[in-house]
Scaffold this active site. Structure first.
Site, mmCIF file in Angstrom:
data_model
loop_
_atom_site.group_PDB
_atom_site.id
_atom_site.type_symbol
_atom_site.label_atom_id
_atom_site.label_comp_id
_atom_site.label_asym_id
_atom_site.label_seq_id
_atom_site.Cartn_x
_atom_site.Cartn_y
_atom_site.Cartn_z
ATOM 1 N N SER A 175 79.189 28.200 -8.566
ATOM 2 C CA SER A 175 79.619 28.899 -9.784
ATOM 3 C C SER A 175 78.436 29.206 -10.688
ATOM 4 O O SER A 175 77.507 28.411 -10.792
ATOM 5 C CB SER A 175 80.615 28.049 -10.568
ATOM 6 O OG SER A 175 80.876 28.688 -11.805
ATOM 7 N N HIS A 194 88.227 25.183 -10.604
ATOM 8 C CA HIS A 194 87.261 25.639 -11.614
ATOM 9 C C HIS A 194 87.627 27.055 -12.057
ATOM 10 O O HIS A 194 87.710 27.369 -13.241
ATOM 11 C CB HIS A 194 85.843 25.608 -11.030
ATOM 12 C CG HIS A 194 84.821 26.343 -11.838
ATOM 13 N ND1 HIS A 194 84.724 27.720 -11.827
ATOM 14 C CD2 HIS A 194 83.882 25.914 -12.706
ATOM 15 C CE1 HIS A 194 83.774 28.100 -12.647
ATOM 16 N NE2 HIS A 194 83.237 27.022 -13.187
ATOM 17 N N GLU A 253 88.955 28.613 -15.535
ATOM 18 C CA GLU A 253 88.241 29.793 -16.064
ATOM 19 C C GLU A 253 89.251 30.912 -16.431
ATOM 20 O O GLU A 253 89.139 31.521 -17.498
ATOM 21 C CB GLU A 253 87.271 30.251 -14.980
ATOM 22 C CG GLU A 253 86.447 31.471 -15.277
ATOM 23 C CD GLU A 253 85.610 31.847 -14.033
ATOM 24 O OE1 GLU A 253 84.837 31.002 -13.549
ATOM 25 O OE2 GLU A 253 85.765 32.979 -13.548
HETATM 26 P P1 NDP Z 1 78.627 41.050 -2.405
HETATM 27 O O1 NDP Z 1 79.742 41.986 -2.130
HETATM 28 O O2 NDP Z 1 77.619 41.429 -3.413
HETATM 29 O O3 NDP Z 1 77.857 40.729 -1.052
HETATM 30 C C1 NDP Z 1 78.551 40.427 0.118
HETATM 31 C C2 NDP Z 1 77.577 40.220 1.248
HETATM 32 O O4 NDP Z 1 78.336 39.925 2.411
HETATM 33 C C3 NDP Z 1 76.726 41.440 1.556
HETATM 34 O O5 NDP Z 1 75.446 41.040 1.917
HETATM 35 C C4 NDP Z 1 77.466 42.043 2.752
HETATM 36 O O6 NDP Z 1 76.621 42.773 3.599
HETATM 37 C C5 NDP Z 1 77.893 40.786 3.465
HETATM 38 N N1 NDP Z 1 78.992 41.056 4.397
HETATM 39 C C6 NDP Z 1 80.238 41.461 4.101
HETATM 40 N N2 NDP Z 1 80.971 41.582 5.230
HETATM 41 C C7 NDP Z 1 80.153 41.236 6.255
HETATM 42 C C8 NDP Z 1 80.317 41.146 7.660
HETATM 43 N N3 NDP Z 1 81.468 41.426 8.229
HETATM 44 N N4 NDP Z 1 79.248 40.771 8.400
HETATM 45 C C9 NDP Z 1 78.078 40.469 7.829
HETATM 46 N N5 NDP Z 1 77.857 40.527 6.504
HETATM 47 C C10 NDP Z 1 78.887 40.898 5.720
HETATM 48 O O7 NDP Z 1 79.322 39.654 -2.760
HETATM 49 P P2 NDP Z 1 78.789 38.479 -3.697
HETATM 50 O O8 NDP Z 1 77.383 38.161 -3.353
HETATM 51 O O9 NDP Z 1 79.160 38.737 -5.100
HETATM 52 O O10 NDP Z 1 79.739 37.274 -3.230
HETATM 53 C C11 NDP Z 1 79.558 36.558 -2.026
HETATM 54 C C12 NDP Z 1 80.535 35.379 -2.041
HETATM 55 O O11 NDP Z 1 80.237 34.573 -3.177
HETATM 56 C C13 NDP Z 1 81.995 35.816 -2.202
HETATM 57 O O12 NDP Z 1 82.818 34.934 -1.498
HETATM 58 C C14 NDP Z 1 82.241 35.663 -3.676
HETATM 59 O O13 NDP Z 1 83.594 35.446 -3.995
HETATM 60 C C15 NDP Z 1 81.398 34.435 -3.990
HETATM 61 N N6 NDP Z 1 80.972 34.307 -5.375
HETATM 62 C C16 NDP Z 1 80.568 35.401 -6.106
HETATM 63 C C17 NDP Z 1 80.196 35.269 -7.422
HETATM 64 C C18 NDP Z 1 79.731 36.428 -8.242
HETATM 65 O O14 NDP Z 1 79.605 36.267 -9.461
HETATM 66 N N7 NDP Z 1 79.448 37.584 -7.643
HETATM 67 C C19 NDP Z 1 80.219 33.940 -8.078
HETATM 68 C C20 NDP Z 1 80.580 32.871 -7.199
HETATM 69 C C21 NDP Z 1 80.956 33.055 -5.904
HETATM 70 P P3 NDP Z 1 76.423 44.378 3.386
HETATM 71 O O15 NDP Z 1 75.445 44.509 2.265
HETATM 72 O O16 NDP Z 1 75.883 44.799 4.675
HETATM 73 O O17 NDP Z 1 77.766 44.944 3.079
#
Ligand code: NDP
Length: 638
Positions: free
Chosen positions: A297, A355, A359
């Site tokens: 988080s 959490h 929130e």
């Molecule tokens: P993003 O959408 O920014 O990034 C997702 C990533 O996953 C990208 O690198 C994407 O690759 C990759 N991806 C998606 N599908 C596939 C697949 N089938 N095979 C390989 N790679 C894949 O997400 P976030 O970074 O924001 O979030 C990631 C995780 O963290 C989620 O579960 C989210 O809920 C959690 N999270 C997010 C927060 C936030 O504030 N953003 C806070 C806390 C947790 P590509 O670029 O090629 O699409």
């Protein structure tokens, strides 16, 4: 300078191999046994196994020596270091400056060697106890010594040269969170390799560009080819997934499995559902791999500078990567890491889900109070920001702090908040926590109300049409000065109730799933790095330490506060509704409180109704619990 620690049970060849290594690297050689106090030497001579208490001073001395060798010449140290906690005690220098070389073989092999040794004070009978004590490290170079010394050295040198190039952790998924976590890991001295998928014409050179943009921070080994990425990692491997929760996690796991070896570890750092985590952990365990579901988080900034981290899964997996996670997490007020091992299987993701539930409640509370003030009192965003800022001097809530910035943000001289569409979605964790509460039979009023508030906000068009039909006339006669004080008391009371509801759910889940959650520790790791950090969270550390199993509302200090603000909470709800403003979380908090403190509930009528139409039976207040009665309630029937 580098430290090589050659470890393993007595008789495995630590001294011989250690000396040879010291010659190869022209480093001084030390034998940890030479640093034992006399008392320990005597015990060993007399065949008395050492206890942890005996080892304490010895390990402390060694740890200090390691630090000084690291700052001067470097060294090779031969040391049994049988337990993980001993190894942790020795680790007084960064991970990257220590190479662990674990020598091992079958007990009979070592026993034969020991039996043929002369002039050494170790008694072969002690070997049994050493094998019982040994906790095999989940990292470092592992060498079976049942071969010639030359062959052992050859293997070690090859592995060392491979290890030097290899990364300690691989991060898969360079989205918002993955990028920030990769930078965070690298800046904390963890060797990290990065991977992002390559999708022709869509996702091209993501990892390469990331590495080149951040070259000044770290020379990231980058990959868009999965096998090369996996092969670039130290064994056993640690791979952190930062991909979207749901199908993507399963797809990525399936594509990784053929490339992994036994004991390799996959960490899912996304917001996965805890039941998916349990399923994945079981599936991977059946196939000889380790899996951890880890909540993170703090959003993008937290991930970069220090998030709150909630790792769940097998303890042995945490022992392997806990150091890395603890390093990159935020620090609490005492300087301790805002990362702690939460518990087995889905515990980490469950706690992250709650959490997010809390929130949801906190966000909606702020939103509905803002809305009430904005339209009932006609205050400007700036006036509300000033009031929130004043409140936040006391409650130090991150969410209230960012709300102040939001209210002050202008675009072309107009407040941006007025331009933001008033329709929110609920993506997962809020609704999931409500489902979990339903499954566990836990009251969850405020968080459920916050989830529902988002759902109804999403019906923008329907709301607009209904407004035209009903033509409500919300009162706009309110006065900010007059209502702000009582509204603040109502807000604080509702926030306490919202937290007590969230912690209550974790307590019940802990009992149901036998997770032994430490709620005080959970509050502690939520005091920094995460979205719901606040002064109240700081207080909860002690409150939950004192009475871990009790509802927060029963704590004497909390009772005083709630009793003092109960009239304002009920009053604020009544006034807001009377004036035509919805306050779903404030009113859910008030209703929860009144229900929680009512010895007499309305459920006697429910039970009677159920028995009337469905013969469901009921218990009686004038009889023992567990005795059930049925009555023919219809007039005239007995
Ligand atoms: P993003 O959408 O920014 O990034 C997702 C990533 O996953 C990208 O690198 C994407 O690759 C990759 N991806 C998606 N599908 C596939 C697949 N089938 N095979 C390989 N790679 C894949 O997400 P976030 O970074 O924001 O979030 C990631 C995780 O963290 C989620 O579960 C989210 O809920 C959690 N999270 C997010 C927060 C936030 O504030 N953003 C806070 C806390 C947790 P590509 O670029 O090629 O699409």
């Amino acid at each position: 300078m580098h430290i090589y620690i050659v470890m393993g049970v007595s008789g495995v060849g630590k001294t011989t191999i250690g000396r040879l290594l010291s010659e190869k690297f022209t480093l001084p050689f030390f034998d940890a046994d030479d640093f034992h106090p006399l008392r320990n030497v005597e015990k060993m001579k007399n065949g008395i196994p050492l206890q942890d208490e005996d080892r304490k001073i010895w390990l402390q001395t060694l740890s200090e020596k390691i630090r000084s060798w690291n700052e001067s010449t470097g060294a090779v140290l031969a040391c049994s270091a049988l337990k993980e906690k001993y190894r942790k005690q020795l680790q007084s220098v960064p991970d990257k400056d220590i190479s662990w070389i674990f020598l091992h073989s079958a007990q009979e092999v070592i026993l034969n060697r020991l039996s043929s040794r002369k002039g050494h004070y170790f008694k072969p009978e002690l070997l049994e106890s050493q094998f019982l004590t040994l906790e095999i490290p989940q990292y470092g170079i592992h060498i079976d010594v049942n071969k010639s010394v030359e062959k052992i050295m050859e293997e070690i040198m090859e592995k060392i040269s491979n290890e030097k190039e290899k990364s300690q952790i691989g991060l898969l998924g360079l989205g918002v969170m993955g990028r920030s976590l990769a930078i965070n890991l690298a800046t904390r001295g963890v060797k990290v390799a990065v991977y992002n998928r390559h999708v022709e014409n869509i996702e091209v050179d993501i990892a390469k560009s990331f590495a080149s943009e951040n070259k000044s921070i770290y020379d990231f080994p980058w990959f868009d080819e999965l096998e090369a990425f996996v092969n670039s990692l130290e064994r056993p491997r640690n791979i952190l997934l930062m991909v979207n929760a749901g199908k993507a996690v399963d797809l990525v796991i399936e594509s990784l499995l053929p490339l992994l070896d036994k004991d390799d570890l996959i960490i899912d750092g996304g917001n996965s559902h805890y039941k998916d985590t349990v399923r994945r952990e079981n599936y991977l365990e059946e196939n000889g791999f380790l899996f951890m579901g880890t909540g993170v988080s703090g959003g993008e900034e937290g991930a970069r500078k220090g998030p709150s981290i909630m790792p769940g899964g097998p303890a042995k997996a945490y022992n392997r990567v806990g150091d890395y996670l603890e390093k990159i997490a935020a620090r609490d007020k005492a300087g301790n890491s805002c990362c702690t091992y939460i518990g087995p299987d889905g515990a980490g993701h469950f706690v992250k889900m709650v959490h997010n539930g809390i929130e949801y409640g906190e966000m909606q509370l702020i939103a509905e109070i803002y809305n009430y003030l904005r339209f009932h009192t006609g205050s400007t965003p700036e006036e509300i920001a000033a009031l929130f800022e004043e409140w936040n001097a006391e409650i130090q809530s991150y969410l209230l702090e960012i709300s102040v910035d939001i209210l002050r943000k202008k675009e072309k001289n107009e407040f941006l908040i007025d331009k933001v569409l008033d329709a929110a979605k609920q993506k997962g964790t809020g609704g999931w926590s409500t489902n979990a509460a339903l499954e566990l039979g836990v009251p969850f009023d405020t968080i459920t109300a916050a989830v529902m508030a988002r759902n109804i906000s999403g019906k923008k068009e329907e709301r607009k049409a209904a407004e035209e039909e009903y033509q409500p006339t919300p009162s706009k006669e309110g006065n900010l000065q007059e209502i702000s004080e009582s509204l603040f008391k109502a807000y604080k009371a509702a926030s306490i109730i919202n937290h007590s509801i969230g912690f209550d759910l974790m307590g019940e889940a802990s009992k149901e799933y036998k997770w032994s959650l430490n709620l005080s520790e959970i509050a502690r790791i939520w005091t920094n790095g995460c979205i719901i950090r606040s002064a109240f969270m700081e207080e909860l550390i002690d409150i939950l330490k004192e009475s871990p199993l009790e509802n927060i509302l029963m704590h004497p200090d909390i009772q005083i506060r709630i009793k003092d603000s109960k009239p304002e909470l009920a009053g604020a709800v009544g006034d807001a509704l009377k004036h035509g403003f919805p306050v779903p979380v404030l009113s859910a908090a008030a209703n929860y409180l009144m229900s929680f403190i009512s010895g007499q509930s309305s459920a006697n009528m429910i039970q009677a109704q159920r028995d009337y139409f469905g013969a469901h039976t009921y218990e009686r207040v004038d009889k023992e619990r567990g005795e059930y009665f049925h009555t023919e309630w219809k007039p005239g029937k007995e």
